[in-house]
Design an enzyme around this catalytic site. Structure first.
Site, mmCIF file in Angstrom:
data_model
loop_
_atom_site.group_PDB
_atom_site.id
_atom_site.type_symbol
_atom_site.label_atom_id
_atom_site.label_comp_id
_atom_site.label_asym_id
_atom_site.label_seq_id
_atom_site.Cartn_x
_atom_site.Cartn_y
_atom_site.Cartn_z
ATOM 1 N N GLY A 242 0.835 -1.198 0.000
ATOM 2 C CA GLY A 242 0.000 0.000 0.000
ATOM 3 C C GLY A 242 0.866 1.243 0.000
ATOM 4 O O GLY A 242 1.991 1.218 -0.499
ATOM 5 N N GLU A 264 5.640 -3.504 0.793
ATOM 6 C CA GLU A 264 5.754 -3.202 -0.629
ATOM 7 C C GLU A 264 4.981 -1.912 -0.837
ATOM 8 O O GLU A 264 3.755 -1.911 -0.752
ATOM 9 C CB GLU A 264 5.181 -4.381 -1.429
ATOM 10 C CG GLU A 264 5.711 -4.433 -2.838
ATOM 11 C CD GLU A 264 4.850 -3.646 -3.787
ATOM 12 O OE1 GLU A 264 5.155 -2.453 -4.000
ATOM 13 O OE2 GLU A 264 3.878 -4.198 -4.295
ATOM 14 N N CYS A 298 1.769 0.318 -8.436
ATOM 15 C CA CYS A 298 2.879 0.827 -7.612
ATOM 16 C C CYS A 298 4.142 1.000 -8.439
ATOM 17 O O CYS A 298 4.918 1.901 -8.192
ATOM 18 C CB CYS A 298 3.115 -0.085 -6.419
ATOM 19 S SG CYS A 298 3.232 -1.801 -6.880
HETATM 20 P P1 NAI Z 1 -3.509 2.778 1.899
HETATM 21 O O1 NAI Z 1 -2.079 2.518 2.048
HETATM 22 O O2 NAI Z 1 -4.177 3.661 2.881
HETATM 23 O O3 NAI Z 1 -4.333 1.389 1.912
HETATM 24 C C1 NAI Z 1 -3.775 0.134 1.703
HETATM 25 C C2 NAI Z 1 -4.356 -0.844 2.718
HETATM 26 O O4 NAI Z 1 -3.934 -0.499 4.028
HETATM 27 C C3 NAI Z 1 -5.870 -0.876 2.780
HETATM 28 O O5 NAI Z 1 -6.279 -2.211 2.986
HETATM 29 C C4 NAI Z 1 -6.188 -0.047 4.015
HETATM 30 O O6 NAI Z 1 -7.404 -0.367 4.606
HETATM 31 C C5 NAI Z 1 -5.054 -0.410 4.917
HETATM 32 N N1 NAI Z 1 -4.717 0.567 5.951
HETATM 33 C C6 NAI Z 1 -4.914 1.905 5.937
HETATM 34 N N2 NAI Z 1 -4.450 2.452 7.077
HETATM 35 C C7 NAI Z 1 -3.952 1.439 7.827
HETATM 36 C C8 NAI Z 1 -3.310 1.375 9.100
HETATM 37 N N3 NAI Z 1 -3.084 2.448 9.822
HETATM 38 N N4 NAI Z 1 -2.908 0.169 9.550
HETATM 39 C C9 NAI Z 1 -3.100 -0.934 8.808
HETATM 40 N N5 NAI Z 1 -3.702 -0.926 7.618
HETATM 41 C C10 NAI Z 1 -4.115 0.242 7.115
HETATM 42 O O7 NAI Z 1 -3.784 3.306 0.463
HETATM 43 P P2 NAI Z 1 -5.064 4.170 0.000
HETATM 44 O O8 NAI Z 1 -5.484 5.154 1.013
HETATM 45 O O9 NAI Z 1 -6.077 3.223 -0.419
HETATM 46 O O10 NAI Z 1 -4.448 4.973 -1.206
HETATM 47 C C11 NAI Z 1 -3.770 6.203 -0.991
HETATM 48 C C12 NAI Z 1 -2.549 6.297 -1.836
HETATM 49 O O11 NAI Z 1 -1.665 5.254 -1.489
HETATM 50 C C13 NAI Z 1 -2.755 6.099 -3.316
HETATM 51 O O12 NAI Z 1 -3.168 7.231 -3.962
HETATM 52 C C14 NAI Z 1 -1.390 5.685 -3.739
HETATM 53 O O13 NAI Z 1 -0.572 6.801 -3.895
HETATM 54 C C15 NAI Z 1 -0.916 4.856 -2.595
HETATM 55 N N6 NAI Z 1 -1.119 3.425 -2.804
HETATM 56 C C16 NAI Z 1 -0.065 2.709 -3.228
HETATM 57 C C17 NAI Z 1 -0.203 1.375 -3.471
HETATM 58 C C18 NAI Z 1 0.940 0.578 -3.946
HETATM 59 O O14 NAI Z 1 0.774 -0.569 -4.332
HETATM 60 N N7 NAI Z 1 2.132 1.117 -3.938
HETATM 61 C C19 NAI Z 1 -1.476 0.686 -3.319
HETATM 62 C C20 NAI Z 1 -2.528 1.524 -2.805
HETATM 63 C C21 NAI Z 1 -2.328 2.841 -2.588
#
Ligand code: NAI
Length: 780
Positions: A242, A264, A298
């Site tokens: 994420g 990752e 990503c």
């Molecule tokens: P995020 O990182 O918040 O979400 C990814 C996962 O983490 C989701 O399942 C979410 O519920 C969970 N999560 C959120 N906060 C958490 C915490 N404190 N502890 C444990 N789990 C938690 O990503 P989001 O908000 O969906 O997207 C925001 C930005 O993140 C995107 O615009 C992008 O820039 C980036 N992103 C990057 C990814 C990658 O594969 N590199 C994938 C998704 C988002």
């Protein structure tokens, strides 16, 4: 429209994929889902809606997981663990193979559901996501089968918590679940709140495959649910994909808990086009790099770095290709670009682009449908420091920069805090293979982009996180060395005696920085006493500034990484030879400090140096047979600058056990020796000085680890930190390491027998290297 019109425009008509089966599956669950725990769905609790982003309609209601749900899921996984972890590899392999077959059997339903929940074009879900999911389970069935013979000294970790994002919902599930189960772990997985449905369908499918209940549990919910899983004391490992921001939160939350962690995270991957590249292929590749999955990838090639002489021609070709991209209903098989996952994400992309006053923005000509869509966008003429060139946009937005020389291309490519992936386009093989090792990234594609395979490790360096997914290296992230752990006994320096005896001339050992002895910045030192009350000497007390100087010196010694492995081996043999010449002196010093005989430790240290001199040119990479036109080379690269807090239990052998693999693999290091018995280390730099080791490759900063651990672990120019000192330092080190998300390797207060064969070899060499996967065209 006449046939003539169709021939003129060559426009495709709509070719919609039916969503009837997927809707029927949702309806069979009453449109409301609970969690999947212990082999069955729980009753829905407080729910939230999951929507089809292309149409805005609600698809289903899913349950917001509370801490109690996470508790139940972890308890189920813990109950299932003993039996599953002892299930023979062949049995696990059969079940994983069965899962792969079932994913193929249900491929269309999974693909349609994925597209409905996520907004990605059905072509991609059908031809990329789901086949890769099946491939992942097939491959890991094989790893489960071979584990006992190939990794007999390894054991699973326990209950693994997986938190995954929404961009490849089922594929990310596969990347976590397949290796975890292959290795014998059980899993609690939390899908992203935007895209929970395929995880729930997959859970249902696991019952058909005969996966025992409790081995895989799915708890749906938002970040709070994820945080509860991360914090759960029953979880042995967290695997997260994420945002870098949440990765950092998780790094801090797990610090000191003893949980294993792989992250990752985000990227800002460069897409480098040299003037001799096949420009048409490079344009096609770029369409895939940045508009695949609407750029919500990503490793998206989101920074075009194109050689100046061809930049205008390349941009023209690209714009023409952009204008041909079709946006629309993702369930239409003719669509190239689907919907953004959620209005919040679309607004975020729009805000970032609209907030940029620099450069020229070009948007694809294709009409943008109503709903959650964003057009393919190219922005040229930005300065490299512009936020759009530095921050992850996570949308279909490409920024472009130009360069003149290969060196400039590398500088631009490395000019972000990320290090996930890169593409290099040139018809000159020499050039491509010259550039690939210079790019700070976990994956490099040569004349290709976005190639993934279960056999090839995927993952990043720097703020793109750590750990690899796929291949043997990915499996190892779900295993630990076998053996029973025992707690580390504290070791204290001999106290100042009531009646000190100082015989001989006092000597104050200085720090060793950049190949030179250096006085500690603070100007303080402390006396080192023998257990019998004899003054053995003084040792400098380093501080934050000394650590800074040592890290700077280590960076200046980066040429070591480029020296040949043969050369590094020679230097390490030479260190062993010189230590051997002074073996008696070192043995006496050790016994004077510890009150125990020191000869065996010196001999073991010499042996260990021989081991790593031997390994220097034998820690080979692999060539992965991937199922596409090419080969994936898994190259073992040095991590960079490694900081290490050395153990007290074996003051010389422990330090050598950390230093030798680090330098054998081409790293530079900053060592904080045992604070109880520091003089073996300060004697050692005289050995290093006479062994042809270039200055700065090894730096030694003595002092109080309480003062040194934080600045070392927090330093932004340190790439990895190892902590085998006092047990309570592990938590500090892991928490501080969150700053630049450096890799950590800590003892969590557990003892290690530094004399044992397990204290040398593969585990240490793995810690001292990053696997870079370089995909090159090869064969037919
Ligand atoms: P995020 O990182 O918040 O979400 C990814 C996962 O983490 C989701 O399942 C979410 O519920 C969970 N999560 C959120 N906060 C958490 C915490 N404190 N502890 C444990 N789990 C938690 O990503 P989001 O908000 O969906 O997207 C925001 C930005 O993140 C995107 O615009 C992008 O820039 C980036 N992103 C990057 C990814 C990658 O594969 N590199 C994938 C998704 C988002």
């Amino acid at each position: 429209m006449t046939v003539r019109d169709i021939f003129d425009s060559m426009a495709y008509g709509p070719a919609p994929e039916s969503d009837a089966e997927a809707r029927a599956w949702i309806a069979r669950h009453g449109g409301r889902f609970g969690h999947f725990i212990d082999g069955r769905f729980t009753a829905p609790g407080a729910t939230f809606a999951t929507r089809n982003p292309a149409r805005g309609e609600v698809l289903a209601e899913v349950t917001q997981g509370a801490a109690a749900d996470v508790d139940r899921a972890v308890a189920a996984a813990a109950r299932a663990y003993p039996k599953w972890s002892r299930t023979p590899g062949h049995e696990r392999a059969r079940i994983l193979y069965g899962l792969a077959r079932l994913v193929q059997k249900h491929a269309r339903l999974l693909a349609v559901l994925e597209t409905m929940d996520n907004g990605k074009p059905i072509r991609e879900a059908r031809d990329i996501d789901i086949p890769l999911v099946a491939r992942h389970f097939y491959y890991h069935a094989g790893l489960a089968q071979l584990m006992a013979s190939e990794l007999p000294d390894h054991a699973p970790l326990g209950v693994c918590g997986a938190v995954i994002p929404w961009n490849f919902p089922l594929l990310m599930l596969a990347w976590k679940v397949a290796p975890a189960l292959a290795a014998g772990n059980t899993v609690v997985l939390k899908p992203a709140e935007y895209t929970p449905l395929t995880a729930l369908l997959f859970a249902e499918i696991t019952r058909e495959a005969g996966l025992p209940k409790g081995v895989l549990n799915i708890v749906t919910g938002d970040g709070d649910t994820g945080a509860a899983l991360v914090a759960h004391p029953g979880v042995a490992k967290i695997a997260f994909t994420g945002s870098t921001e949440v990765g950092r939160i998780i790094r801090k939350a797990t610090a000191g808990s003893g949980k294993a962690l792989t992250l990752e995270l985000g990227g800002k991957s460069p897409y480098i086009v040299f003037d001799d590249a096949d420009l048409d292929s490079a344009v096609e590749g770029l369409v895939d790099a940045i508009w695949f999955n609407q750029g919500q990838v990503c490793c998206a090639g989101s920074r075009l770095i194109v050689q100046e002489g061809v930049a205008d021609r390349f941009h023209d070709k690209l714009k023409r290709r952009m204008d041909g991209l079709r946006l629309g209903d993702p369930l239409d098989k003719c669509i190239d670009v689907g919907a953004i996952v959620d209005p919040a994400q679309r607004d975020r992309i729009a805000a970032m682009v609209d907030g940029c006053a620099e450069g020229e923005t070009y948007r694809a000509a294709s009409p943008v449908p109503d709903g959650c869509f964003y057009p393919p966008t190219l922005i040229t003429g930005l300065s490299p420091a512009n936020p759009l060139c530095q921050e992850e946009i996570f949308g279909p937005v490409l920024v472009s920069m130009t360069f003149r020389t290969p060196a400039e291309a590398v500088d631009l490519a490395n000019n972000t805090r990320f290090g996930l992936a890169a593409s290099v386009w040139t018809e000159n093989l020499n050039l491509a293979l010259d550039i690939a090792p210079k790019i700070r990234a976990g994956v490099v594609w040569v004349n290709a982009t976005n190639l993934f395979d279960a056999a090839a490790g995927f993952g990043g360096v720097r703020e793109s996180g750590f750990g690899r997914e796929g291949g043997w290296e990915g499996l190892l992230a779900y295993l630990k060395p076998k053996g029973t752990a025992r707690a580390l006994k504290p070791v204290a320096a001999a106290p100042e005696p009531a009646q000190p005896r100082a015989d001989g001339i006092d000597r104050t050992a200085k720090l060793y920085i950049g190949g030179k002895q250096a006085r500690p910045d603070g100007g303080y030192s402390r006396a080192v006493w023998s257990p019998g009350g004899r003054l053995l000497g003084h040792v400098g007390l380093g501080n934050r500034k000394d650590i800074r100087n040592a890290v700077e010196a280590a960076h200046a010694a980066k040429g070591w990484a480029r020296s040949t492995a043969h050369n590094r081996a020679q230097v390490i043999y030479y260190i062993a030879e010189n230590l051997s010449a002074r073996a008696t002196e070192f043995a006496d010093r050790l016994s004077a400090m510890t009150g125990k005989p020191g000869k065996a430790e010196v001999e073991a240290a010499i042996g260990r140096l021989f081991t790593y001199a031997a390994w220097a040119d034998k820690w080979e990479g692999r060539a992965k047979p991937v199922p596409m036109h090419g080969i994936a080379l898994a190259m073992n690269e040095p991590v960079g600058v490694i900081g290490a807090l050395c153990p007290d239990e074996a003051p010389l052998l422990g330090l050598v056990s950390l230093m030798a693999p680090a330098i054998a693999m081409g790293n530079a290091c900053v060592l904080v020796p045992s604070s109880a018995y520091p003089l073996a280390a300060t004697d050692l730099y005289q050995v290093l000085d006479t062994s042809d080791l270039p200055g700065g490759v090894v730096n030694i900063v003595t002092g109080d680890p309480d003062d040194l651990a934080r600045p070392l672990a927090g330093h932004l120019d340190v790439d990895a930190v190892w902590c085998f000192g006092r047990g309570d330092l592990s938590a500090k080190v892991e928490a501080e390491a969150a700053g630049n998300l450096k890799r950590t390797w800590v003892n969590h207060g557990m003892a290690r027998d530094w004399f044992a064969p397990a204290s040398e070899g593969a585990e240490f060499l793995r810690a001292a290297t990053e696997v870079k996967t370089v995909w090159v065209p090869y064969g037919e």
